[in-house]
Design an enzyme around this catalytic site. Structure first.
Site, PDB file in Angstrom:
ATOM      1  N   VAL A  11     -28.323 -27.927  23.204  1.00 23.23           N
ATOM      2  CA  VAL A  11     -26.973 -27.391  23.001  1.00 23.23           C
ATOM      3  C   VAL A  11     -25.965 -28.114  23.894  1.00 23.23           C
ATOM      4  O   VAL A  11     -24.918 -28.576  23.435  1.00 23.23           O
ATOM      5  CB  VAL A  11     -26.973 -25.863  23.263  1.00 23.23           C
ATOM      6  N   LEU A 154     -25.850 -24.617  15.934  1.00 16.68           N
ATOM      7  CA  LEU A 154     -26.420 -25.875  15.418  1.00 16.68           C
ATOM      8  C   LEU A 154     -27.937 -25.769  15.232  1.00 16.68           C
ATOM      9  O   LEU A 154     -28.601 -24.976  15.884  1.00 16.68           O
ATOM     10  CB  LEU A 154     -26.079 -27.047  16.331  1.00 16.68           C
ATOM     11  N   LYS A 205     -24.257 -14.002  17.437  1.00 16.80           N
ATOM     12  CA  LYS A 205     -25.336 -15.006  17.535  1.00 16.80           C
ATOM     13  C   LYS A 205     -26.698 -14.371  17.261  1.00 16.80           C
ATOM     14  O   LYS A 205     -27.489 -14.863  16.453  1.00 16.80           O
ATOM     15  CB  LYS A 205     -25.298 -15.645  18.920  1.00 16.80           C
ATOM     16  N   LEU A 251     -34.315 -19.189   1.720  1.00 19.51           N
ATOM     17  CA  LEU A 251     -35.274 -18.506   0.858  1.00 19.51           C
ATOM     18  C   LEU A 251     -36.441 -19.449   0.592  1.00 19.51           C
ATOM     19  O   LEU A 251     -37.122 -19.332  -0.418  1.00 19.51           O
ATOM     20  CB  LEU A 251     -34.621 -18.084  -0.456  1.00 19.51           C
ATOM     21  N   GLY A 254     -42.810 -20.437   3.127  1.00 12.59           N
ATOM     22  CA  GLY A 254     -43.629 -21.421   3.841  1.00 12.59           C
ATOM     23  C   GLY A 254     -44.555 -20.739   4.819  1.00 12.59           C
ATOM     24  O   GLY A 254     -45.053 -19.627   4.550  1.00 12.59           O
ATOM     25  N   CYS A 261     -35.361 -21.018  18.726  1.00 12.16           N
ATOM     26  CA  CYS A 261     -34.358 -19.950  18.578  1.00 12.16           C
ATOM     27  C   CYS A 261     -34.845 -18.692  17.879  1.00 12.16           C
ATOM     28  O   CYS A 261     -34.806 -17.612  18.455  1.00 12.16           O
ATOM     29  CB  CYS A 261     -33.136 -20.499  17.852  1.00 12.16           C
TER      30      CYS A 261
HETATM   31  C1  UDX Z   1     -31.850 -22.089  13.996  1.00 14.60           C
HETATM   32  C2  UDX Z   1     -30.543 -21.683  13.290  1.00 14.60           C
HETATM   33  O1  UDX Z   1     -30.539 -22.211  11.959  1.00 14.60           O
HETATM   34  C3  UDX Z   1     -29.331 -22.161  14.073  1.00 14.60           C
HETATM   35  O2  UDX Z   1     -28.148 -21.670  13.459  1.00 14.60           O
HETATM   36  C4  UDX Z   1     -29.430 -21.638  15.502  1.00 14.60           C
HETATM   37  O3  UDX Z   1     -28.361 -22.148  16.277  1.00 14.60           O
HETATM   38  C5  UDX Z   1     -30.749 -22.054  16.134  1.00 14.60           C
HETATM   39  O4  UDX Z   1     -31.838 -21.602  15.321  1.00 14.60           O
HETATM   40  P1  UDX Z   1     -33.325 -24.320  14.193  1.00 14.60           P
HETATM   41  O5  UDX Z   1     -34.305 -23.465  14.936  1.00 14.60           O
HETATM   42  O6  UDX Z   1     -32.960 -25.640  14.770  1.00 14.60           O
HETATM   43  O7  UDX Z   1     -31.941 -23.515  13.987  1.00 14.60           O
HETATM   44  O8  UDX Z   1     -33.920 -24.608  12.738  1.00 14.60           O
HETATM   45  P2  UDX Z   1     -33.768 -24.069  11.239  1.00 14.60           P
HETATM   46  O9  UDX Z   1     -33.486 -25.227  10.367  1.00 14.60           O
HETATM   47  O10 UDX Z   1     -32.854 -22.909  11.144  1.00 14.60           O
HETATM   48  O11 UDX Z   1     -35.266 -23.595  10.934  1.00 14.60           O
HETATM   49  C6  UDX Z   1     -35.907 -22.594  11.732  1.00 14.60           C
HETATM   50  C7  UDX Z   1     -37.286 -22.329  11.193  1.00 14.60           C
HETATM   51  O12 UDX Z   1     -37.224 -21.628   9.957  1.00 14.60           O
HETATM   52  C8  UDX Z   1     -38.134 -23.576  10.939  1.00 14.60           C
HETATM   53  O13 UDX Z   1     -39.455 -23.344  11.383  1.00 14.60           O
HETATM   54  C9  UDX Z   1     -38.093 -23.733   9.432  1.00 14.60           C
HETATM   55  O14 UDX Z   1     -39.236 -24.388   8.926  1.00 14.60           O
HETATM   56  C10 UDX Z   1     -38.043 -22.276   8.995  1.00 14.60           C
HETATM   57  N1  UDX Z   1     -37.432 -22.085   7.667  1.00 14.60           N
HETATM   58  C11 UDX Z   1     -36.114 -22.383   7.470  1.00 14.60           C
HETATM   59  C12 UDX Z   1     -38.196 -21.586   6.628  1.00 14.60           C
HETATM   60  O15 UDX Z   1     -39.394 -21.291   6.802  1.00 14.60           O
HETATM   61  N2  UDX Z   1     -37.610 -21.386   5.409  1.00 14.60           N
HETATM   62  C13 UDX Z   1     -36.309 -21.671   5.176  1.00 14.60           C
HETATM   63  O16 UDX Z   1     -35.855 -21.452   4.045  1.00 14.60           O
HETATM   64  C14 UDX Z   1     -35.540 -22.185   6.237  1.00 14.60           C
END
Ligand code: UDX
Length: 442
Positions: A11, A154, A205, A251, A254, A261
């Site tokens: 960040v 982000l 948040k 959606l 997986g 986060c």
């Molecule tokens: C997340 C939030 O998206 C972001 O706004 C916040 O600031 C920090 O946490 P990040 O952890 O970097 O970001 O990744 P993100 O792309 O959101 O994916 C998080 C997890 O969810 C991953 O393990 C991803 O594989 C999973 N995921 C995401 C799914 O299983 N299905 C989805 O449809 C989307």
């Protein structure tokens, strides 16, 4: 403006670099002298597409520098942004000791009135009030300062893109001065700015991350039903997502969410609720569903093979998602642990995260830097992270490379038609199992 950013994790580094890119003079502070020296030479300590080029450009144009000195960086700053870690304690609550240390150091080093102190780290509702007291307790003079909460949204792996293409910027403040100055500072990112109270900004948040995690656990539960009812979760998610009230994002069924986060923030919100005697039933279920989902592929393998002991497995992809080397709370870690207990010999591949996994598992597993070589003679393959270089491997490659082409795809990387034509046994999430037309000897 003169901006100081405290903490050069994901960040802090991205925020500082992007604020420099839009014309501010930014100093990023970190207590790690080696990291600071590396950054001043233009080398990024994190794997994040695009960050290194932007750091180098802004160092060269003298809008960005890195320092270990609070004194130098705080005395002249218009805005100080805290972006230090808030790791989970054992009970799930956020550990605020780094925030407290940063706030106290700021207090010790303020030399004028009017500085705005922003918290970007994800902190429990009410923390900014504590920040105010921590800064105040160390002031050397009667300086006035302003506090504000500007949470970060982000995503790792697309952090620069997200900063310049944000859906919204939330500014929680309590003075008109802070509201106006921060409005000017963040206006360069060209996103809608929403002004709120400090407490609402802190809650936005947690509520956003908890809601996105809920969407993921919800669709994963639907996927588990689809598997038993011969429906296809991708068709279901598409049909659901067209309803604007639901929306199509997050959606993707997986093997659950990982990363720095969602797991941390969902646990922290349960804890925050518990502290005020509120049982957050829904979020607790979301967390439980996710823990089960991370083990879903191993469960499928247990059902497929009568015994896993002595078998050889390959795991393709270790990072919690593509385009990052972050393995925090990654499903791959849970899968490796489960397979080791079963007595399976394991080979792993990831384009960037192998070294982090080696630190955890040492010589208990094998590491391979070639994705095809990694599956050689394997009895089963687990596709865990949807990196481009993994999902671009044609499914039929596994037929000749593996001892038995049995694939457990946790990211639904292939369409079912390709699987049918490839003569492999193909398990995915929330979709029918594909069996080869001709028999495979097991
Ligand atoms: C997340 C939030 O998206 C972001 O706004 C916040 O600031 C920090 O946490 P990040 O952890 O970097 O970001 O990744 P993100 O792309 O959101 O994916 C998080 C997890 O969810 C991953 O393990 C991803 O594989 C999973 N995921 C995401 C799914 O299983 N299905 C989805 O449809 C989307």
């Amino acid at each position: 403006m003169n901006v100081t950013v405290i903490g050069t994790g994901y960040v802090g580094l991205v925020t500082g670099t992007c604020l420099a890119e839009v014309g501010n003079h930014v100093t990023c502070i970190d207590i790690d002298a080696e990291k600071v020296s590396r950054l001043n030479k233009g080398s990024s300590p994190i794997y994040e597409p695009g960050i290194e080029g932007l750091i180098q450009k802004n160092l060269k144009e003298k809008r960005l520098n890195f320092s270990i000195s609070y004194e130098e960086a705080c005395s002249d700053a218009d805005v100080i942004i805290m972006a230090v870690g808030t790791p989970s304690r054992v009970d799930g609550s956020a550990n605020l000791s780094y925030i407290q240390a940063a706030a106290e150091s700021i207090g010790q080093n303020l030399e004028k009135s009017g500085t705005i102190i922003v918290t970007k780290s994800t902190v429990p509702v009410g923390t900014n009030r504590k920040v105010k007291a921590w800064v105040h307790s160390k002031l050397k003079g009667t300086y006035e300062f302003h506090i504000a909460s500007v949470p970060e949204f982000l995503r790792e792996g697309s952090a620069i893109h997200d900063t310049f293409n944000s859906d919204r910027i939330i500014i929680g403040s309590e003075s008109e001065y802070a509201r106006d100055r921060l409005g000017q500072l963040f206006d360069s990112f060209k996103a809608p700015i929403v002004h709120t109270s400090i407490e609402s900004a802190e809650m936005i948040k947690y509520a956003s991350n908890a809601f996105l995690a809920t969407k993921i656990s919800f669709i994963n539960e639907i996927a588990n039903l689809c598997e038993k009812l011969e429906a296809n979760v991708e068709e279901v998610a598409y049909g659901m997502g067209l309803d604007k009230r639901i929306g199509s994002q997050f959606l993707g069924a997986g093997i659950g969410y990982g990363g720095s986060c969602f797991p941390k923030d969902t646990n922290a919100l349960v804890q925050i609720a518990g502290d005020i005697d509120h049982h957050f039933e829904l979020l607790e279920s979301v967390i439980r569903v996710n823990a089960m989902q991370q083990k879903r592929l191993v469960e499928m393998a247990r059902t497929h093979f009568s015994a896993l002991t002595g078998k050889k497995a390959t795991i393709l992809g270790l990072a919690f998602k593509p385009n990052t080397d972050d393995i925090r709370e990654a499903a791959a870690i849970e899968i490796i642990k489960e397979l080791l207990v079963e007595g399976v010999s394991i080979t792993v591949y990831d384009p960037v995260a192998i070294d982090h996994v080696r630190e955890l598992f040492g010589n208990q597993i094998e590491y391979c830097t070639d994705r095809i070589q990694a599956v050689k003679d394997a009895d089963m393959m687990f596709l865990v992270t949807e990196w481009d270089d993994i999902k671009s491997i044609p499914l039929q490659t596994y037929r000749s490379a593996m001892k038995q082409p049995i694939i457990f795809d946790g990211r639904n990387c292939y369409n079912l038609e390709e699987a049918e034509q490839s003569q492999v046994i193909y398990y995915s999430i929330g979709r029918p199992v594909v069996q080869p037309k001709t028999e495979i000897h097991q």
